[in-house]
Design a protein around this motif. Structure first.
Motif, PDB file in Angstrom:
ATOM      1  N   UNK A  89     -43.757  43.708  -0.561  1.00  0.00           N
ATOM      2  CA  UNK A  89     -43.952  42.873   0.618  1.00  0.00           C
ATOM      3  C   UNK A  89     -44.625  41.551   0.236  1.00  0.00           C
ATOM      4  N   UNK A  90     -45.647  41.626  -0.628  1.00  0.00           N
ATOM      5  CA  UNK A  90     -46.317  40.404  -1.067  1.00  0.00           C
ATOM      6  C   UNK A  90     -45.381  39.516  -1.880  1.00  0.00           C
ATOM      7  N   UNK A 110     -44.405  35.762  -0.944  1.00  0.00           N
ATOM      8  CA  UNK A 110     -44.604  34.698  -1.932  1.00  0.00           C
ATOM      9  C   UNK A 110     -43.320  33.904  -2.143  1.00  0.00           C
ATOM     10  N   UNK A 111     -42.182  34.592  -2.186  1.00  0.00           N
ATOM     11  CA  UNK A 111     -40.904  33.885  -2.343  1.00  0.00           C
ATOM     12  C   UNK A 111     -40.621  32.991  -1.140  1.00  0.00           C
ATOM     13  N   UNK A 150     -40.610  27.464   1.286  1.00  0.00           N
ATOM     14  CA  UNK A 150     -41.120  26.451   2.218  1.00  0.00           C
ATOM     15  C   UNK A 150     -41.761  25.297   1.464  1.00  0.00           C
ATOM     16  N   UNK A 151     -42.551  25.615   0.428  1.00  0.00           N
ATOM     17  CA  UNK A 151     -43.197  24.558  -0.355  1.00  0.00           C
ATOM     18  C   UNK A 151     -42.156  23.664  -1.011  1.00  0.00           C
ATOM     19  N   UNK A 167     -46.523  35.457   7.817  1.00  0.00           N
ATOM     20  CA  UNK A 167     -45.602  34.371   7.474  1.00  0.00           C
ATOM     21  C   UNK A 167     -45.917  33.115   8.290  1.00  0.00           C
ATOM     22  N   UNK A 168     -46.202  33.284   9.582  1.00  0.00           N
ATOM     23  CA  UNK A 168     -46.495  32.116  10.425  1.00  0.00           C
ATOM     24  C   UNK A 168     -47.793  31.440   9.976  1.00  0.00           C
ATOM     25  N   UNK A 169     -48.821  32.240   9.678  1.00  0.00           N
ATOM     26  CA  UNK A 169     -50.092  31.652   9.233  1.00  0.00           C
ATOM     27  C   UNK A 169     -49.940  30.974   7.871  1.00  0.00           C
ATOM     28  N   UNK A 170     -49.148  31.596   6.988  1.00  0.00           N
ATOM     29  CA  UNK A 170     -48.909  30.972   5.688  1.00  0.00           C
ATOM     30  C   UNK A 170     -48.125  29.670   5.850  1.00  0.00           C
TER      31      UNK A 170
END
Length: 301
Positions: free
Chosen positions: A115-116, A120-121, A126-127, A196-199
Protein backbone atom coordinates in the motif's frame (compact mmCIF):
# COMPACT_ATOMS: atom_id res chain seq x y z
CA UNK A 1 -17.63 -14.99 0.12
CA UNK A 2 -15.51 -16.28 -2.77
CA UNK A 3 -12.36 -15.54 -0.80
CA UNK A 4 -13.55 -17.56 2.21
CA UNK A 5 -14.54 -20.45 -0.05
CA UNK A 6 -11.10 -20.38 -1.65
CA UNK A 7 -9.42 -20.44 1.76
CA UNK A 8 -11.53 -23.43 2.83
CA UNK A 9 -10.48 -25.27 -0.34
CA UNK A 10 -6.81 -24.53 0.44
CA UNK A 11 -7.41 -25.68 4.02
CA UNK A 12 -8.92 -29.01 2.93
CA UNK A 13 -6.25 -29.70 0.31
CA UNK A 14 -3.31 -29.00 2.64
CA UNK A 15 -4.83 -31.07 5.50
CA UNK A 16 -5.37 -33.95 3.08
CA UNK A 17 -1.77 -33.74 1.82
CA UNK A 18 -0.30 -33.67 5.32
CA UNK A 19 -2.40 -36.70 6.36
CA UNK A 20 -1.28 -38.58 3.26
CA UNK A 21 2.38 -37.71 3.88
CA UNK A 22 2.18 -38.65 7.57
CA UNK A 23 0.57 -42.00 6.84
CA UNK A 24 3.20 -42.69 4.20
CA UNK A 25 6.03 -41.87 6.61
CA UNK A 26 4.41 -43.95 9.34
CA UNK A 27 4.23 -46.95 7.01
CA UNK A 28 7.96 -46.50 6.38
CA UNK A 29 8.68 -46.77 10.09
CA UNK A 30 9.36 -43.07 10.74
CA UNK A 31 8.92 -42.10 14.38
CA UNK A 32 5.99 -39.97 15.43
CA UNK A 33 8.30 -37.15 16.59
CA UNK A 34 9.44 -36.73 12.99
CA UNK A 35 5.93 -37.18 11.62
CA UNK A 36 4.90 -34.25 13.80
CA UNK A 37 7.08 -32.00 11.60
CA UNK A 38 4.75 -32.77 8.68
CA UNK A 39 1.81 -31.33 10.62
CA UNK A 40 3.83 -28.25 11.58
CA UNK A 41 4.71 -27.65 7.92
CA UNK A 42 1.02 -28.08 7.04
CA UNK A 43 0.04 -25.42 9.58
CA UNK A 44 2.64 -23.04 8.15
CA UNK A 45 1.39 -23.63 4.62
CA UNK A 46 -2.22 -22.96 5.63
CA UNK A 47 -1.16 -19.76 7.42
CA UNK A 48 0.72 -18.67 4.29
CA UNK A 49 -1.94 -19.43 1.67
CA UNK A 50 -4.84 -18.05 3.72
CA UNK A 51 -5.31 -14.52 4.97
CA UNK A 52 -5.98 -14.27 8.66
CA UNK A 53 -5.07 -15.67 12.02
CA UNK A 54 -8.22 -17.82 12.28
CA UNK A 55 -7.30 -20.41 9.65
CA UNK A 56 -3.87 -20.96 11.17
CA UNK A 57 -5.32 -21.65 14.62
CA UNK A 58 -7.99 -23.92 13.12
CA UNK A 59 -5.29 -25.84 11.26
CA UNK A 60 -3.31 -26.23 14.51
CA UNK A 61 -6.31 -27.69 16.35
CA UNK A 62 -7.26 -30.03 13.50
CA UNK A 63 -3.63 -31.18 13.10
CA UNK A 64 -3.31 -31.88 16.84
CA UNK A 65 -6.52 -33.92 16.83
CA UNK A 66 -5.41 -35.89 13.76
CA UNK A 67 -1.95 -36.54 15.21
CA UNK A 68 -3.42 -37.59 18.55
CA UNK A 69 -5.99 -39.83 16.92
CA UNK A 70 -3.56 -41.59 14.57
CA UNK A 71 -0.18 -41.70 16.31
CA UNK A 72 -0.59 -41.29 20.09
CA UNK A 73 -1.11 -44.45 22.13
CA UNK A 74 -3.75 -45.69 22.34
CA UNK A 75 -4.25 -45.27 18.58
CA UNK A 76 -7.60 -44.21 17.11
CA UNK A 77 -8.53 -42.59 20.38
CA UNK A 78 -8.20 -39.08 21.74
CA UNK A 79 -7.01 -40.28 25.15
CA UNK A 80 -3.36 -39.51 26.09
CA UNK A 81 -1.75 -42.00 28.48
CA UNK A 82 1.92 -40.98 28.26
CA UNK A 83 2.90 -37.60 29.78
CA UNK A 84 5.67 -37.33 27.17
CA UNK A 85 3.07 -37.46 24.44
CA UNK A 86 1.11 -34.74 26.21
CA UNK A 87 4.21 -32.51 26.30
CA UNK A 88 4.85 -33.27 22.64
CA UNK A 89 1.35 -32.16 21.67
CA UNK A 90 1.63 -29.09 23.91
CA UNK A 91 4.92 -28.19 22.26
CA UNK A 92 3.29 -28.62 18.85
CA UNK A 93 0.42 -26.30 19.79
CA UNK A 94 2.79 -23.61 21.10
CA UNK A 95 4.94 -23.84 17.99
CA UNK A 96 1.90 -23.65 15.73
CA UNK A 97 0.46 -20.61 17.52
CA UNK A 98 3.79 -18.77 17.36
CA UNK A 99 4.23 -19.66 13.69
CA UNK A 100 0.68 -18.47 12.88
CA UNK A 101 1.29 -15.19 14.71
CA UNK A 102 4.54 -14.52 12.88
CA UNK A 103 3.08 -15.47 9.52
CA UNK A 104 0.01 -13.28 10.05
CA UNK A 105 2.17 -10.34 11.09
CA UNK A 106 4.46 -10.86 8.12
CA UNK A 107 1.47 -10.90 5.74
CA UNK A 108 0.13 -7.68 7.25
CA UNK A 109 3.52 -6.03 6.83
CA UNK A 110 3.56 -7.09 3.19
CA UNK A 111 0.10 -5.56 2.66
CA UNK A 112 1.18 -2.31 4.34
CA UNK A 113 4.39 -2.22 2.27
CA UNK A 114 2.47 -2.73 -0.96
CA UNK A 115 0.00 0.00 0.00
CA UNK A 116 2.83 2.41 0.85
CA UNK A 117 4.56 1.52 -2.39
CA UNK A 118 1.38 2.31 -4.33
CA UNK A 119 0.96 5.66 -2.56
CA UNK A 120 4.63 6.50 -3.18
CA UNK A 121 4.22 5.78 -6.90
CA UNK A 122 1.14 7.98 -7.05
CA UNK A 123 2.94 10.82 -5.26
CA UNK A 124 5.89 10.48 -7.63
CA UNK A 125 3.46 10.70 -10.54
CA UNK A 126 1.94 13.90 -9.13
CA UNK A 127 5.37 15.40 -8.42
CA UNK A 128 6.43 14.61 -11.98
CA UNK A 129 3.30 16.28 -13.33
CA UNK A 130 3.82 19.43 -11.27
CA UNK A 131 7.59 19.64 -11.79
CA UNK A 132 7.55 21.70 -14.98
CA UNK A 133 4.10 23.24 -14.58
CA UNK A 134 3.92 27.03 -14.38
CA UNK A 135 0.91 29.16 -13.64
CA UNK A 136 -1.23 28.92 -10.52
CA UNK A 137 -4.43 28.05 -12.40
CA UNK A 138 -2.67 25.25 -14.28
CA UNK A 139 -1.24 23.82 -11.05
CA UNK A 140 -4.72 23.74 -9.47
CA UNK A 141 -6.13 22.11 -12.60
CA UNK A 142 -3.46 19.39 -12.57
CA UNK A 143 -4.17 18.71 -8.89
CA UNK A 144 -7.88 18.25 -9.56
CA UNK A 145 -7.16 15.91 -12.46
CA UNK A 146 -4.74 13.82 -10.41
CA UNK A 147 -7.14 13.29 -7.48
CA UNK A 148 -10.02 12.42 -9.81
CA UNK A 149 -7.89 9.89 -11.72
CA UNK A 150 -6.42 8.34 -8.56
CA UNK A 151 -9.48 7.86 -6.35
CA UNK A 152 -12.41 8.92 -8.59
CA UNK A 153 -13.45 11.72 -6.23
CA UNK A 154 -14.56 15.20 -7.35
CA UNK A 155 -12.72 18.03 -5.62
CA UNK A 156 -12.47 21.81 -5.87
CA UNK A 157 -8.94 23.13 -5.37
CA UNK A 158 -8.62 26.89 -4.94
CA UNK A 159 -6.50 29.54 -3.24
CA UNK A 160 -9.44 30.37 -0.96
CA UNK A 161 -8.52 29.66 2.66
CA UNK A 162 -11.33 27.75 4.36
CA UNK A 163 -11.73 26.32 7.82
CA UNK A 164 -10.36 22.79 8.02
CA UNK A 165 -12.96 20.02 8.34
CA UNK A 166 -13.57 16.46 7.18
CA UNK A 167 -14.41 17.77 3.70
CA UNK A 168 -11.81 20.57 3.56
CA UNK A 169 -8.08 19.83 3.49
CA UNK A 170 -5.73 22.86 3.77
CA UNK A 171 -2.88 23.35 1.28
CA UNK A 172 0.15 24.36 3.33
CA UNK A 173 3.35 25.79 1.89
CA UNK A 174 6.32 27.18 3.81
CA UNK A 175 4.69 27.87 7.18
CA UNK A 176 1.59 29.41 5.60
CA UNK A 177 -1.77 28.24 4.28
CA UNK A 178 -2.00 28.81 0.52
CA UNK A 179 -5.41 27.35 -0.27
CA UNK A 180 -7.70 24.41 0.33
CA UNK A 181 -9.01 21.20 -1.23
CA UNK A 182 -12.78 20.88 -0.90
CA UNK A 183 -14.15 17.34 -1.27
CA UNK A 184 -17.39 17.52 -3.27
CA UNK A 185 -18.33 13.85 -2.83
CA UNK A 186 -20.92 13.16 -0.13
CA UNK A 187 -19.86 9.55 0.36
CA UNK A 188 -17.43 8.78 3.15
CA UNK A 189 -13.78 8.37 2.24
CA UNK A 190 -11.64 5.52 3.48
CA UNK A 191 -8.22 5.88 5.06
CA UNK A 192 -6.28 5.27 1.84
CA UNK A 193 -8.23 7.94 -0.04
CA UNK A 194 -7.64 10.49 2.73
CA UNK A 195 -3.91 9.68 2.69
CA UNK A 196 -3.76 10.33 -1.05
CA UNK A 197 -5.69 13.62 -0.76
CA UNK A 198 -3.50 14.87 2.11
CA UNK A 199 -0.35 13.85 0.25
CA UNK A 200 -1.64 15.65 -2.85
CA UNK A 201 -2.23 18.74 -0.68
CA UNK A 202 1.43 18.65 0.39
CA UNK A 203 2.64 18.32 -3.19
CA UNK A 204 0.35 21.15 -4.31
CA UNK A 205 1.64 23.27 -1.42
CA UNK A 206 5.21 22.81 -2.64
CA UNK A 207 4.27 23.61 -6.24
CA UNK A 208 2.24 26.70 -5.29
CA UNK A 209 4.96 27.91 -2.94
CA UNK A 210 7.47 27.62 -5.77
CA UNK A 211 5.20 29.50 -8.17
CA UNK A 212 4.33 32.25 -5.67
CA UNK A 213 8.00 32.68 -4.79
CA UNK A 214 8.81 33.05 -8.48
CA UNK A 215 6.05 35.66 -8.94
CA UNK A 216 7.28 37.60 -5.91
CA UNK A 217 10.82 37.57 -7.29
CA UNK A 218 9.51 38.81 -10.64
CA UNK A 219 7.67 41.65 -8.88
CA UNK A 220 10.83 42.61 -7.02
CA UNK A 221 12.78 42.48 -10.29
CA UNK A 222 10.23 44.71 -12.06
CA UNK A 223 10.24 47.14 -9.12
CA UNK A 224 14.05 47.35 -9.23
CA UNK A 225 14.01 47.94 -12.98
CA UNK A 226 11.32 50.59 -12.57
CA UNK A 227 13.38 52.31 -9.88
CA UNK A 228 16.46 52.17 -12.11
CA UNK A 229 14.52 53.69 -15.01
CA UNK A 230 13.11 56.37 -12.72
CA UNK A 231 16.59 57.30 -11.52
CA UNK A 232 17.85 57.42 -15.11
CA UNK A 233 14.91 59.58 -16.12
CA UNK A 234 15.49 61.97 -13.22
CA UNK A 235 19.17 62.32 -14.17
CA UNK A 236 18.19 63.00 -17.78
CA UNK A 237 15.52 65.52 -16.74
CA UNK A 238 17.96 67.26 -14.41
CA UNK A 239 20.44 67.59 -17.26
CA UNK A 240 17.79 68.86 -19.68
CA UNK A 241 16.48 71.39 -17.17
CA UNK A 242 19.93 72.63 -16.21
CA UNK A 243 20.81 73.65 -19.78
CA UNK A 244 18.03 76.24 -20.38
CA UNK A 245 18.16 77.44 -16.78
CA UNK A 246 21.87 78.08 -17.11
CA UNK A 247 21.23 80.11 -20.26
CA UNK A 248 18.45 82.10 -18.59
CA UNK A 249 20.57 82.86 -15.51
CA UNK A 250 23.57 83.92 -17.62
CA UNK A 251 21.58 86.21 -19.90
CA UNK A 252 19.69 87.82 -17.04
CA UNK A 253 22.93 88.48 -15.16
CA UNK A 254 24.41 90.25 -18.18
CA UNK A 255 21.32 92.38 -18.45
CA UNK A 256 21.45 93.34 -14.76
CA UNK A 257 25.21 94.02 -14.51
CA UNK A 258 25.96 95.86 -17.78
CA UNK A 259 24.68 99.45 -17.99
CA UNK A 260 26.33 100.17 -21.35
CA UNK A 261 24.35 97.54 -23.27
CA UNK A 262 22.75 98.76 -26.41
CA UNK A 263 19.16 98.17 -27.33
CA UNK A 264 20.24 95.51 -29.78
CA UNK A 265 22.22 93.68 -27.08
CA UNK A 266 19.28 93.83 -24.67
CA UNK A 267 16.97 92.53 -27.38
CA UNK A 268 19.37 89.70 -28.18
CA UNK A 269 19.69 88.69 -24.54
CA UNK A 270 15.92 88.91 -24.04
CA UNK A 271 15.41 86.74 -27.11
CA UNK A 272 17.83 84.16 -25.66
CA UNK A 273 15.91 84.20 -22.38
CA UNK A 274 12.65 83.77 -24.28
CA UNK A 275 14.00 80.85 -26.33
CA UNK A 276 15.43 79.14 -23.27
CA UNK A 277 12.16 79.61 -21.35
CA UNK A 278 10.19 78.19 -24.29
CA UNK A 279 12.54 75.19 -24.36
CA UNK A 280 12.04 74.73 -20.62
CA UNK A 281 8.26 74.89 -21.05
CA UNK A 282 8.40 72.18 -23.71
CA UNK A 283 10.45 69.91 -21.44
CA UNK A 284 7.99 70.33 -18.56
CA UNK A 285 5.09 69.67 -20.93
CA UNK A 286 6.76 66.46 -22.14
CA UNK A 287 7.28 65.29 -18.57
CA UNK A 288 3.61 65.89 -17.76
CA UNK A 289 2.52 64.00 -20.88
CA UNK A 290 4.74 61.02 -19.95
CA UNK A 291 3.12 60.91 -16.51
CA UNK A 292 -0.36 60.99 -18.08
CA UNK A 293 0.54 58.21 -20.53
CA UNK A 294 1.89 56.00 -17.72
CA UNK A 295 -1.23 56.56 -15.59
CA UNK A 296 -3.54 55.86 -18.56
CA UNK A 297 -5.02 59.35 -18.69
CA UNK A 298 -3.48 60.07 -22.11
CA UNK A 299 -3.52 57.64 -25.06
CA UNK A 300 -0.65 58.05 -27.50
CA UNK A 301 -1.57 57.51 -31.18
Amino acid sequence: MKEKLRYLVYFGIIISIELFCSLTLNSMGIRKENILMVFIVGVLLISTFTKGYFYGLLASIVSVLCFNFLYIDPNYDFHISDPNDFMLILFFLMTSVIACSLTDRFQKQIIISKKNEGISKQLYSLSERLLNVSGIEYILLKGNQYIEESIQIKTNISLEIKEESKNVIPIIGMNRVLGSIEILSHQGLNEDQMIIIKAAANQLGNALERELTYLEQEKIKVAMEREHMLNSMLRSISHDLRTPLTGIVGASQLMMNQDHLTNEDVYSLAKDIHDQAHWLTQIVENILNMSKIESGNLVFE
